[in-house]
Design a protein around this motif. Structure first.
Motif, PDB file in Angstrom:
ATOM      1  N   SER A   1      -2.994  -1.487  -3.355  1.00 44.81           N
ATOM      2  CA  SER A   1      -3.763  -0.615  -2.547  1.00 44.81           C
ATOM      3  C   SER A   1      -3.074   1.108  -2.354  1.00 44.81           C
ATOM      4  O   SER A   1      -1.979   1.080  -2.139  1.00 44.81           O
ATOM      5  CB  SER A   1      -4.066  -1.089  -1.134  1.00 44.81           C
ATOM      6  OG  SER A   1      -4.517  -0.154  -0.350  1.00 44.81           O
ATOM      7  N   TYR A   2      -4.010   1.883  -2.807  1.00 46.65           N
ATOM      8  CA  TYR A   2      -3.551   3.202  -2.633  1.00 46.65           C
ATOM      9  C   TYR A   2      -4.192   3.772  -1.301  1.00 46.65           C
ATOM     10  O   TYR A   2      -5.410   3.592  -0.978  1.00 46.65           O
ATOM     11  CB  TYR A   2      -3.670   4.261  -3.492  1.00 46.65           C
ATOM     12  CG  TYR A   2      -2.763   4.173  -4.903  1.00 46.65           C
ATOM     13  CD1 TYR A   2      -1.648   4.291  -4.689  1.00 46.65           C
ATOM     14  CD2 TYR A   2      -3.325   3.631  -6.221  1.00 46.65           C
ATOM     15  CE1 TYR A   2      -0.570   4.099  -5.512  1.00 46.65           C
ATOM     16  CE2 TYR A   2      -2.357   3.669  -7.183  1.00 46.65           C
ATOM     17  CZ  TYR A   2      -1.008   4.010  -6.721  1.00 46.65           C
ATOM     18  OH  TYR A   2       0.022   3.843  -7.719  1.00 46.65           O
ATOM     19  N   LEU A   3      -3.682   4.580  -0.572  1.00 46.71           N
ATOM     20  CA  LEU A   3      -4.190   5.185   0.645  1.00 46.71           C
ATOM     21  C   LEU A   3      -4.147   6.778   0.489  1.00 46.71           C
ATOM     22  O   LEU A   3      -3.165   7.335  -0.098  1.00 46.71           O
ATOM     23  CB  LEU A   3      -2.926   4.780   1.969  1.00 46.71           C
ATOM     24  CG  LEU A   3      -2.959   5.776   2.987  1.00 46.71           C
ATOM     25  CD1 LEU A   3      -4.164   5.878   4.028  1.00 46.71           C
ATOM     26  CD2 LEU A   3      -1.761   5.378   3.772  1.00 46.71           C
TER      27      LEU A   3
ATOM     28  N   MET B   1       1.717  -1.179   4.729  1.00 47.64           N
ATOM     29  CA  MET B   1       1.465   0.190   4.633  1.00 47.64           C
ATOM     30  C   MET B   1       2.625   1.123   4.719  1.00 47.64           C
ATOM     31  O   MET B   1       3.226   1.551   5.584  1.00 47.64           O
ATOM     32  CB  MET B   1       0.343   0.847   5.777  1.00 47.64           C
ATOM     33  CG  MET B   1       0.018   1.989   5.636  1.00 47.64           C
ATOM     34  SD  MET B   1      -0.908   2.945   6.888  1.00 47.64           S
ATOM     35  CE  MET B   1      -2.501   1.989   6.879  1.00 47.64           C
TER      36      MET B   1
ATOM     37  N   GLN C   1       0.826  -1.288  -0.148  1.00 48.96           N
ATOM     38  CA  GLN C   1      -0.074  -0.128  -0.033  1.00 48.96           C
ATOM     39  C   GLN C   1       0.911   1.121  -0.153  1.00 48.96           C
ATOM     40  O   GLN C   1       1.817   1.208   0.841  1.00 48.96           O
ATOM     41  CB  GLN C   1      -0.765   0.095   1.105  1.00 48.96           C
ATOM     42  CG  GLN C   1      -1.967   1.176   1.153  1.00 48.96           C
ATOM     43  CD  GLN C   1      -2.618   1.399   2.395  1.00 48.96           C
ATOM     44  OE1 GLN C   1      -2.230   1.335   3.547  1.00 48.96           O
ATOM     45  NE2 GLN C   1      -3.986   0.994   2.042  1.00 48.96           N
TER      46      GLN C   1
END
Ligand code: BGC
Length: 741
Positions: free
Chosen positions: A81-83, A321, A49
């Motif tokens: 995934s992008y945060l 993350m 992420q």
């Protein structure tokens, strides 16, 4: 909905067509097929992420480049995934690159910190807990999910379910306070609220219980600090909210920054495997906290990023993350035979399963029209106002100063938080807009109308004096009939990385309060706060005091509802308010010790320079009416460990206004094989009463709720006496005794 054109290769047609109604085996088989085709780089990409937001503060060229980089990764299939990516337009752009241009067409998972609302910002979670109304907060989380998902967020990093007994910790604002029983009710309610009935619907977000575990027990209340906690407290207090979240079906869990008794939570096999996946039966996805994999080097637990990545994935952290360690380090470890690719595959599977549950293989895009339609609707605002007013706690009301009449004469509204829009939003309100906030000033005007006699003076800044401010405020107070003081903390005085060594009202405001009180005018103090604060001076000198927390977009209307009696306050403190900072950590459910505190007896467990009690106990809160408790009963008086007790008490409204009382049930196990707290909350029930009306309130307590963890962390419900207390807060109550056989 916009339906994406999924240009899938033939082999994957089944996956694209997969519907959520399909049997779990079919979904699993399709995920298997996908994993079978993935390269190691693509797999590690899924486990990664990265920040996906586009800052408004950079120049257009840099923005263009940032977007190109994000798109490049999505096209290359090396990001799962992008945060921080938000908005239908931006997320659809990125998603298109993943599902239409990458080799395997795997959709991206967009994660975001939507903690207490998206555009409709609700009160901070600590305030929400002051409602003691998990069902209401479930609705608030539903609203957050409706708005958040419509803006492209599939996955919220909430609920934060840490338990905190030290109000110096800035993140107490994000918690449900100091009690794990109350915390567990809110944990479950928030999970249900965010996730709804069906994660694949356009109004649901995958929830994330965080931070696993015991992050709230940071030594000294200093953020990120060491946690050294007994197995009993770990199991009984800190793990219990996670148990509740898992039982409520939480889809993901975030590991914490802290170490727990010598092992960083990011790579704690005992916590992540034995407890979370083993005992609790959690089968969703685990994400690290921001950069925490690499932080294991500073913890002194890993020599380098490679070792840290290996430790984290082996311990059970599926997604990295923002440390980049999985992507940069693990390929080599797999190739060298140090990491079994099956471990990687298991993590990939959990991420793909989350995407599947969210329906992303079928509906990867967001409908921009929906995004426009659902934000900050009148209905959402109305709920935010209701939550905010129910979160307000009346601490003091000498001679019934409150509620004020609607023509109270001239009002002086004084203080740096009188018209402070941003400060009403509180921590983690990334998508709230100050211009959409009703401040206290605006709320008073809305209630009193344009002809209100209302003077305003800032008096001081939040943390600094304002030249001439006090003189101006005192002059206004003298010319007025009543003063409303809007004081406390700005939104950036709590939250992550915002621990305070001193939880007083900041000195410049304290001076302002004292000067205004010296005028002799009646004063209503409205406290804005992201934590319990030490209010001894105010409690001694100010006749009326409300805790308004950081109440979100409708804060001002909600406070006005309470001040003018359109709403009778019913909030109760979800955490103890100490007298001074030196009294913390403090919590009502402490052990008795061998020398329990006794006033006047020096050699008992207390401070020589303080009374033995807190300023306001856990569960405390007044109403504009009063209540009497009588005729407490317990039945049966004996039950087995799998039985239950039914507690009851008659509550009478002895005042002249209708009101809502929160009946709280506590218990004590006076003799046990491990020492037990002097009181422990075990139930609560709300009752509405007209003036003079009485009702018998019944609270059911399963005997299992009265158990505890022994030295070996084994759960026990021991035979013996149990004392129950039914009352208005943790320091009062009618006692009835029963027995576990
Ligand atoms: C916080 C998390 C948060 C994450 C992503 C971290 O610093 O501890 O609670 O979800 O950032 O923003």
């Amino acid at each position: 909905m916009v339906h994406g054109r999924l240009a899938v290769p033939l082999l994957l047609l089944g996956l694209a067509a997969m519907s959520r109604a399909e049997a779990p085996q079919a979904a699993a088989a399709r995920i298997d097929a996908l994993i079978a085709q993935m390269t190691l780089e693509e797999k590690l990409g899924q486990l990664t992420q990265q920040w996906g937001g586009l800052s408004q503060d950079i120049n257009p060229g840099a923005r263009q480049q940032a977007l190109a980089d994000l798109l490049g990764m999505a096209r290359a299939g090396v990001i799962g995934s992008y945060l921080g990516a938000t908005g239908a337009e931006h997320t659809n752009t990125l998603q298109r690159a993943a599902v239409e241009e990458s080799r395997l067409k795997i959709p991206l998972l967009f994660g975001n910190d939507i903690i207490h609302g998206y555009r409709t910002v609700f009160p901070i979670p600590l305030a929400e807990a002051a409602t003691w109304n998990p069902t209401l907060i479930e609705q608030a989380c539903r609203v957050a999910a409706v708005e958040g998902r419509a803006a492209g967020t599939h996955w919220t990093f909430a609920p934060m379910i840490d338990v905190c007994r030290d109000p110096r910790w800035g993140r107490v604002a994000e918690t449900a306070g100091e009690d794990h029983f109350l915390g567990a009710q809110f944990a479950a309610a928030r999970v249900r609220g965010f996730q709804g009935d069906n994660l694949a619907s356009p109004n649901a977000m995958l929830a994330c219980g965080k931070h696993f575990v015991a992050y709230g027990a940071a030594e000294g209340g200093r953020d990120y600090n060491t946690v050294d906690v007994s197995p009993q407290t770990l199991h009984e207090v800190h793990l219990s909210t996670f148990r509740a979240a898992v039982d409520a079906g939480v889809g993901s869990i975030m590991s914490a920054f802290n170490e727990i008794n010598g092992i960083p939570a990011t790579a704690h096999p005992h916590m992540l495997q034995t407890m979370l996946r083993g005992q609790m039966g959690f089968n969703g996805l685990v994400v690290s906290d921001w950069g925490s994999i690499n932080e294991m080097i500073a913890h002194g637990y890993a020599a380098d990023s490679g070792q840290a990545a290996l430790q984290a994935i082996r311990a059970g952290v599926d997604m990295d993350m923002c440390s980049g360690a999985y992507r940069s380090q693990l390929a080599e470890r797999v190739t060298r035979g140090e990491l079994d690719v099956k471990v990687v595959d298991a993590a990939v599977r959990r991420i793909l399963e989350a995407k599947q549950r969210l329906g992303l293989f079928d509906n990867p895009y967001i409908d921009p029209a929906l995004e426009k339609r659902v934000m900050l609707t009148a209905e959402h605002r109305a709920l935010a106002r209701d939550v905010a007013r129910r979160s307000i706690v009346l601490l003091k009301n000498e001679n019934g100063l409150l509620p004020l009449k609607k023509q109270p004469g001239k009002i002086a509204l004084i203080g740096p938080l009188a018209d402070a829009a941003k400060d009403m939003l509180g921590t983690w309100s990334l998508y709230g807009k100050p211009e959409e906030v009703v401040t206290l000033l605006a709320g008073l005007r809305n209630t009193l109308g344009p002809n209100a006699k209302l003077g305003v003076s800032k008096g001081s800044e939040v943390q600094a004096a304002l030249a001439g401010g006090i003189d101006d405020a005192v002059k206004l107070a003298r010319e007025s009939d009543i003063v409303i003081l809007a004081v406390g903390e700005s939104e950036d005085m709590s939250g992550e990385g915002h621990s305070r060594a001193n939880i007083d009202i900041p000195q410049p405001q304290q001076e302002l309060i004292e000067a205004v009180c010296a005028t002799g005018k009646p004063v209503v103090l409205v406290l804005f706060n992201g934590r319990p604060m030490a209010l001894q001076w105010a409690a001694d000198h100010v006749p009326a005091m409300l805790v308004a927390w950081q109440g979100g977009v409708e804060a001002g209307n909600a406070i006005a509802d309470v001040i003018f009696g359109d709403f009778n306050p019913s909030g109760r403190l979800p955490a103890t308010f100490p007298r001074v900072t030196g009294q913390v950590p403090i919590h009502y459910n402490h052990r008795n010790t061998g020398r329990p505190a006794r006033e006047g007896d020096r050699y008992t467990s207390k401070y020589i320079d303080l009374p033995t009690t807190p300023l306001y106990p856990f569960g405390f809160g007044l109403s504009y009416t009063s209540f009497r408790y009588a005729e407490a009963t317990v039945s049966p008086t004996e039950a087995t460990a799998d039985g239950k007790f039914s507690l009851s008490v008659v509550v009478t409204n002895t005042g002249t206004r209708a009101g809502e009382e929160l009946v709280q049930a506590y218990y004590r196990d006076p003799v046990a094989s491990m020492t037990r707290p002097v009181r422990q909350l075990c139930g609560f029930e709300r009752v509405s009463l007209a003036p003079g009306e009485s009702k018998r309130v019944v609270i059911e307590i399963p005997a299992q709720r009265l158990g505890f963890y022994d030295w070996d962390a084994k759960f026990l419900v021991e035979p013996g006496v149990i004392q129950f207390f039914l009352g208005p807060h943790s320091a009062e109550g009618l006692q009835v005794d029963a027995q576990i056989k």
